[in-house]
Write a protein that holds these residues in place. Structure first.
Motif, PDB file in Angstrom:
ATOM      1  N   ALA A 332       0.853  -1.180   0.000  1.00  0.00           N
ATOM      2  CA  ALA A 332       0.000   0.000   0.000  1.00  0.00           C
ATOM      3  C   ALA A 332       0.891   1.234   0.000  1.00  0.00           C
ATOM      4  O   ALA A 332       1.837   1.333   0.791  1.00  0.00           O
ATOM      5  CB  ALA A 332      -0.900  -0.002   1.226  1.00  0.00           C
ATOM      6  N   CYS A 333       0.617   2.180  -0.879  1.00  0.00           N
ATOM      7  CA  CYS A 333       1.526   3.315  -1.085  1.00  0.00           C
ATOM      8  C   CYS A 333       0.748   4.488  -1.631  1.00  0.00           C
ATOM      9  O   CYS A 333      -0.004   4.335  -2.617  1.00  0.00           O
ATOM     10  CB  CYS A 333       2.628   2.896  -2.055  1.00  0.00           C
ATOM     11  SG  CYS A 333       3.839   4.173  -2.453  1.00  0.00           S
ATOM     12  N   ASP A 334       0.921   5.646  -1.023  1.00  0.00           N
ATOM     13  CA  ASP A 334       0.168   6.831  -1.425  1.00  0.00           C
ATOM     14  C   ASP A 334      -1.319   6.471  -1.435  1.00  0.00           C
ATOM     15  O   ASP A 334      -1.841   6.003  -0.451  1.00  0.00           O
ATOM     16  CB  ASP A 334       0.656   7.353  -2.774  1.00  0.00           C
ATOM     17  CG  ASP A 334       2.107   7.822  -2.716  1.00  0.00           C
ATOM     18  OD1 ASP A 334       2.545   8.257  -1.635  1.00  0.00           O
ATOM     19  OD2 ASP A 334       2.809   7.723  -3.738  1.00  0.00           O
ATOM     20  N   ASN A 335      -2.007   6.676  -2.581  1.00  0.00           N
ATOM     21  CA  ASN A 335      -3.423   6.313  -2.619  1.00  0.00           C
ATOM     22  C   ASN A 335      -3.659   4.971  -3.312  1.00  0.00           C
ATOM     23  O   ASN A 335      -4.783   4.660  -3.719  1.00  0.00           O
ATOM     24  CB  ASN A 335      -4.238   7.404  -3.314  1.00  0.00           C
ATOM     25  CG  ASN A 335      -3.818   7.650  -4.746  1.00  0.00           C
ATOM     26  OD1 ASN A 335      -2.629   7.634  -5.055  1.00  0.00           O
ATOM     27  ND2 ASN A 335      -4.775   7.898  -5.628  1.00  0.00           N
ATOM     28  N   PHE A 336      -2.600   4.155  -3.429  1.00  0.00           N
ATOM     29  CA  PHE A 336      -2.734   2.819  -4.008  1.00  0.00           C
ATOM     30  C   PHE A 336      -2.899   1.785  -2.897  1.00  0.00           C
ATOM     31  O   PHE A 336      -2.142   1.773  -1.920  1.00  0.00           O
ATOM     32  CB  PHE A 336      -1.506   2.462  -4.850  1.00  0.00           C
ATOM     33  CG  PHE A 336      -1.511   3.092  -6.213  1.00  0.00           C
ATOM     34  CD1 PHE A 336      -1.989   2.394  -7.310  1.00  0.00           C
ATOM     35  CD2 PHE A 336      -1.049   4.389  -6.407  1.00  0.00           C
ATOM     36  CE1 PHE A 336      -2.005   2.960  -8.567  1.00  0.00           C
ATOM     37  CE2 PHE A 336      -1.061   4.970  -7.666  1.00  0.00           C
ATOM     38  CZ  PHE A 336      -1.543   4.252  -8.750  1.00  0.00           C
ATOM     39  N   ALA A 337      -3.883   0.904  -3.068  1.00  0.00           N
ATOM     40  CA  ALA A 337      -4.050  -0.215  -2.146  1.00  0.00           C
ATOM     41  C   ALA A 337      -3.018  -1.286  -2.469  1.00  0.00           C
ATOM     42  O   ALA A 337      -2.466  -1.335  -3.574  1.00  0.00           O
ATOM     43  CB  ALA A 337      -5.457  -0.790  -2.288  1.00  0.00           C
ATOM     44  N   ALA A 338      -2.746  -2.135  -1.507  1.00  0.00           N
ATOM     45  CA  ALA A 338      -1.838  -3.252  -1.761  1.00  0.00           C
ATOM     46  C   ALA A 338      -2.420  -4.152  -2.846  1.00  0.00           C
ATOM     47  O   ALA A 338      -3.636  -4.327  -2.950  1.00  0.00           O
ATOM     48  CB  ALA A 338      -1.625  -4.044  -0.479  1.00  0.00           C
ATOM     49  N   ALA A 339      -1.533  -4.706  -3.682  1.00  0.00           N
ATOM     50  CA  ALA A 339      -1.968  -5.585  -4.777  1.00  0.00           C
ATOM     51  C   ALA A 339      -0.845  -6.557  -5.080  1.00  0.00           C
ATOM     52  O   ALA A 339       0.329  -6.263  -4.855  1.00  0.00           O
ATOM     53  CB  ALA A 339      -2.313  -4.764  -6.020  1.00  0.00           C
ATOM     54  N   SER A 340      -1.200  -7.698  -5.602  1.00  0.00           N
ATOM     55  CA  SER A 340      -0.174  -8.699  -5.897  1.00  0.00           C
ATOM     56  C   SER A 340      -0.370  -9.272  -7.289  1.00  0.00           C
ATOM     57  O   SER A 340      -1.471  -9.243  -7.860  1.00  0.00           O
ATOM     58  CB  SER A 340      -0.212  -9.829  -4.866  1.00  0.00           C
ATOM     59  OG  SER A 340      -1.449 -10.511  -4.906  1.00  0.00           O
ATOM     60  N   SER A 341       0.724  -9.821  -7.823  1.00  0.00           N
ATOM     61  CA  SER A 341       0.678 -10.510  -9.107  1.00  0.00           C
ATOM     62  C   SER A 341       0.077 -11.898  -8.916  1.00  0.00           C
ATOM     63  O   SER A 341      -0.115 -12.372  -7.783  1.00  0.00           O
ATOM     64  CB  SER A 341       2.091 -10.642  -9.677  1.00  0.00           C
ATOM     65  OG  SER A 341       2.846 -11.562  -8.884  1.00  0.00           O
ATOM     66  N   LYS A 342      -0.217 -12.557 -10.007  1.00  0.00           N
ATOM     67  CA  LYS A 342      -0.552 -13.970  -9.934  1.00  0.00           C
ATOM     68  C   LYS A 342       0.691 -14.730  -9.475  1.00  0.00           C
ATOM     69  O   LYS A 342       1.827 -14.310  -9.732  1.00  0.00           O
ATOM     70  CB  LYS A 342      -1.007 -14.474 -11.302  1.00  0.00           C
ATOM     71  CG  LYS A 342      -2.334 -13.886 -11.765  1.00  0.00           C
ATOM     72  CD  LYS A 342      -2.724 -14.441 -13.130  1.00  0.00           C
ATOM     73  CE  LYS A 342      -4.065 -13.871 -13.592  1.00  0.00           C
ATOM     74  NZ  LYS A 342      -4.451 -14.406 -14.935  1.00  0.00           N
ATOM     75  N   SER A 343       0.493 -15.821  -8.799  1.00  0.00           N
ATOM     76  CA  SER A 343       1.650 -16.604  -8.354  1.00  0.00           C
ATOM     77  C   SER A 343       2.295 -17.309  -9.546  1.00  0.00           C
ATOM     78  O   SER A 343       1.644 -17.579 -10.557  1.00  0.00           O
ATOM     79  CB  SER A 343       1.227 -17.624  -7.307  1.00  0.00           C
ATOM     80  OG  SER A 343       0.299 -18.547  -7.849  1.00  0.00           O
ATOM     81  N   PHE A 344       3.586 -17.554  -9.432  1.00  0.00           N
ATOM     82  CA  PHE A 344       4.334 -18.260 -10.467  1.00  0.00           C
ATOM     83  C   PHE A 344       5.322 -19.200  -9.779  1.00  0.00           C
ATOM     84  O   PHE A 344       5.611 -19.048  -8.585  1.00  0.00           O
ATOM     85  CB  PHE A 344       5.060 -17.276 -11.390  1.00  0.00           C
ATOM     86  CG  PHE A 344       5.898 -16.255 -10.678  1.00  0.00           C
ATOM     87  CD1 PHE A 344       7.226 -16.515 -10.335  1.00  0.00           C
ATOM     88  CD2 PHE A 344       5.365 -15.011 -10.340  1.00  0.00           C
ATOM     89  CE1 PHE A 344       7.985 -15.578  -9.665  1.00  0.00           C
ATOM     90  CE2 PHE A 344       6.127 -14.058  -9.665  1.00  0.00           C
ATOM     91  CZ  PHE A 344       7.439 -14.340  -9.328  1.00  0.00           C
ATOM     92  N   ALA A 345       5.834 -20.148 -10.538  1.00  0.00           N
ATOM     93  CA  ALA A 345       6.712 -21.171  -9.947  1.00  0.00           C
ATOM     94  C   ALA A 345       8.146 -20.990 -10.408  1.00  0.00           C
ATOM     95  O   ALA A 345       8.407 -20.616 -11.559  1.00  0.00           O
ATOM     96  CB  ALA A 345       6.225 -22.569 -10.317  1.00  0.00           C
ATOM     97  N   ILE A 346       9.056 -21.194  -9.494  1.00  0.00           N
ATOM     98  CA  ILE A 346      10.478 -21.330  -9.806  1.00  0.00           C
ATOM     99  C   ILE A 346      10.934 -22.626  -9.136  1.00  0.00           C
ATOM    100  O   ILE A 346      10.709 -22.833  -7.941  1.00  0.00           O
ATOM    101  CB  ILE A 346      11.305 -20.144  -9.291  1.00  0.00           C
ATOM    102  CG1 ILE A 346      10.837 -18.818  -9.917  1.00  0.00           C
ATOM    103  CG2 ILE A 346      12.791 -20.362  -9.589  1.00  0.00           C
ATOM    104  CD1 ILE A 346      11.557 -17.595  -9.382  1.00  0.00           C
ATOM    105  N   THR A 347      11.552 -23.479  -9.939  1.00  0.00           N
ATOM    106  CA  THR A 347      12.013 -24.765  -9.420  1.00  0.00           C
ATOM    107  C   THR A 347      13.472 -24.666  -9.005  1.00  0.00           C
ATOM    108  O   THR A 347      14.337 -24.274  -9.800  1.00  0.00           O
ATOM    109  CB  THR A 347      11.852 -25.874 -10.469  1.00  0.00           C
ATOM    110  OG1 THR A 347      10.470 -25.962 -10.839  1.00  0.00           O
ATOM    111  CG2 THR A 347      12.308 -27.213  -9.917  1.00  0.00           C
ATOM    112  N   GLY A 348      13.734 -24.990  -7.763  1.00  0.00           N
ATOM    113  CA  GLY A 348      15.107 -24.981  -7.267  1.00  0.00           C
ATOM    114  C   GLY A 348      15.770 -26.329  -7.514  1.00  0.00           C
ATOM    115  O   GLY A 348      15.178 -27.376  -7.247  1.00  0.00           O
ATOM    116  N   VAL A 349      16.972 -26.269  -8.069  1.00  0.00           N
ATOM    117  CA  VAL A 349      17.700 -27.516  -8.369  1.00  0.00           C
ATOM    118  C   VAL A 349      19.048 -27.504  -7.670  1.00  0.00           C
ATOM    119  O   VAL A 349      19.524 -26.478  -7.195  1.00  0.00           O
ATOM    120  CB  VAL A 349      17.889 -27.693  -9.890  1.00  0.00           C
ATOM    121  CG1 VAL A 349      16.530 -27.847 -10.560  1.00  0.00           C
ATOM    122  CG2 VAL A 349      18.643 -26.505 -10.494  1.00  0.00           C
TER     123      VAL A 349
END
Length: 349
Positions: A332-349
Motif C-alpha cells: 500500500a503506497c500513497d493512494n494505491f491499495a496493496a496488490a499482488s501478481s498472480k503466483s508463479f513457480a520457480i524450481t530450485g535444483v
C-alpha cells in the motif's frame, strides 16, 4: 486544496490534504500603503449555509501612475485568533475604489462571513486584487496591517461527506462519487438544493471548480473518467470569494501487478531477476518478491521499487529445492491499495 480559499485559506485534508496556510509570496507590494481598515461590525451571528455581510473600508494608496492600475482592487485578510470553526482565514471580496485617487483613495466592499468562521478573527493584512492564489499569478505577499477583531457566532455549520463507488477504484476504470452536504449539528440535510462546486486537479487550486446544485437532500452524485483517479478531487460550498466549507482527497486505487521470472528453474540461492509492471505507475512505491510458506503465508525474500514507467525489476531466487510458488506484492503506497501478481513457480535444483 482556487484558489480561492481552498488553496489559501481553508484547513482541508489532502488525501488527505493541502491547504490551511495563508498564501506565501516573495514580499509585500512596495507600491501599496494602508492607512486604515474599518469593519462595519464587531460581531455577527451566522447559521447554516447563510453568510453575514460586513462592510469594509480601506484607506490607502497604490503608488502608480500606470493607467492600467486605475482600477486596482484590494482584499482585506483576517485570521482566526480564537475559536474552532472550520475556517482559519477569511478574506473580503475585491474592494473597489469609491473615492479619491488610486494613489490616495478609499476602497469599499463587503466581507462575507460564513458559519464555519465561528470564533474571533483579526484583520492582519491587505493585498491587491483580484483575490487568487500563487498559481493565479499574485507576485506579492499581503501587506501587514494590525486591525480590528470580529467575533463570529456560527452555528449549524455545513459538513461535507462523500462515498466513492467502487470504494477502491481499479486503474483504468471509471467511478462515481456521491457527495453530501449536511448540517453538522443535526446530521440532516438543510432542506433544499445547495449550490456546490466539484472538480479535479488544477481547478481545485486555480479559479475554483465548476458550480452546480445538489438535490433537495444535499446530495450530488458525479461520474468521473478513469483518468481522473490520478488527481486531487475537491468539493466545496462556495461564497464570494472563497468557500464556506470544502474538502479534497485522492480516491483509493487498485493497481494491476504483473511479474515474470527470467528463469523458471535455477540453482538454489541463484538470483533470478523478476521483471514486471504496475498499472497506474506508482513511482517509487515498494514491490516485494515473496515465497509461499505453508498454505497461505507469504514471506518477503527481497524488495525493489517501481520506476516512473511503471515497470520494476526485483531479485528473485529459488530458496529451496523443488517447485515453489512465488509472487510480487505491491505495498500500500500513497493512494494505491496493496496488490499482488498472480503466483508463479520457480524450481530450485
Amino acid at each position: 486544496m482556487k484558489t480561492r480559499i481552498l488553496a489559501a485559506l481553508c484547513a482541508v485534508p489532502l488525501a488527505a490534504g493541502v491547504l490551511g496556510a495563508a498564501p506565501a509570496y516573495a514580499e509585500p507590494d512596495p507600491l501599496l500603503s494602508v492607512t486604515s481598515v474599518q469593519l462595519s461590525k464587531t460581531s455577527v451571528t451566522v447559521t447554516g449555509l447563510q453568510t453575514e455581510k460586513i462592510d469594509v473600508t480601506v484607506k490607502g494608496g497604490y503608488d502608480s501612475d500606470n493607467p492600467g492600475d486605475e482600477n486596482t482592487t484590494l482584499n482585506v485578510y483576517l485570521k482566526r485568533t480564537s475559536g474552532s470553526g472550520d475556517l482559519t482565514r477569511v478574506v473580503s471580496t475585491d474592494l473597489k475604489r469609491t473615492a479619491g485617487t488610486v494613489q490616495n483613495g478609499t476602497w469599499t466592499g463587503p466581507l462575507n462571513v460564513p458559519s464555519t468562521a465561528d470564533g474571533t478573527f483579526t484583520v492582519f493584512g491587505v493585498g491587491t486584487g483580484p483575490y487568487g492564489s500563487p498559481g493565479s499569478g499574485m507576485p506579492y505577499d499581503i501587506t501587514p496591517y494590525a486591525g480590528q477583531n470580529v467575533l463570529v457566532k456560527g452555528s449549524h455549520q455545513p459538513k461535507i461527506t462523500w462515498t466513492v463507488s467502487p470504494a477502491v477504484v481499479p486503474v483504468g476504470k471509471p467511478y462515481k462519487i456521491t457527495w453530501k452536504v449536511t448540517d453538522s449539528a443535526t446530521g440532516k440535510p438543510f432542506g433544499g438544493k445547495v449550490r456546490v462546486g466539484a472538480g479535479v486537479d488544477n481547478v481545485c487550486a486555480e479559479g475554483g471548480p465548476a458550480q452546480t446544485f445538489t438535490d433537495a437532500n444535499g446530495v450530488l452524485t458525479k461520474s468521473y473518467a478513469a483518468s481522473d483517479a490520478a488527481f486531487l478531487h475537491c468539493f466545496e460550498v462556495p461564497t464570494e470569494p472563497y468557500a464556506i466549507v470544502s474538502e479534497s482527497f485522492f480516491v483509493k486505487r487498485q493497481a494491476g501487478v504483473s511479474a515474470t521470472p527470467a528463469k523458471t528453474s535455477a540453482k538454489v540461492g541463484t538470483v533470478v531477476p523478476v521483471n514486471g509492471s504496475v498499472s497506474g505507475a506508482p513511482y517509487k512505491c515498494a514491490v516485494h518478491f515473496q515465497r509461499l510458506q505453508g498454505a497461505s503465508q507469504w514471506r518477503t525474500v527481497s524488495s525493489s521499487t517501481v520506476r516512473s514507467s511503471g515497470r520494476f525489476t526485483v531479485d528473485g531466487k529459488a530458496v529451496a529445492k523443488g517447485k515453489l510458488s512465488y509472487r510480487v506484492l505491491l505495498s500500500a503506497c500513497d493512494n494505491f491499495a496493496a496488490a499482488s501478481s498472480k503466483s508463479f513457480a520457480i524450481t530450485g535444483v
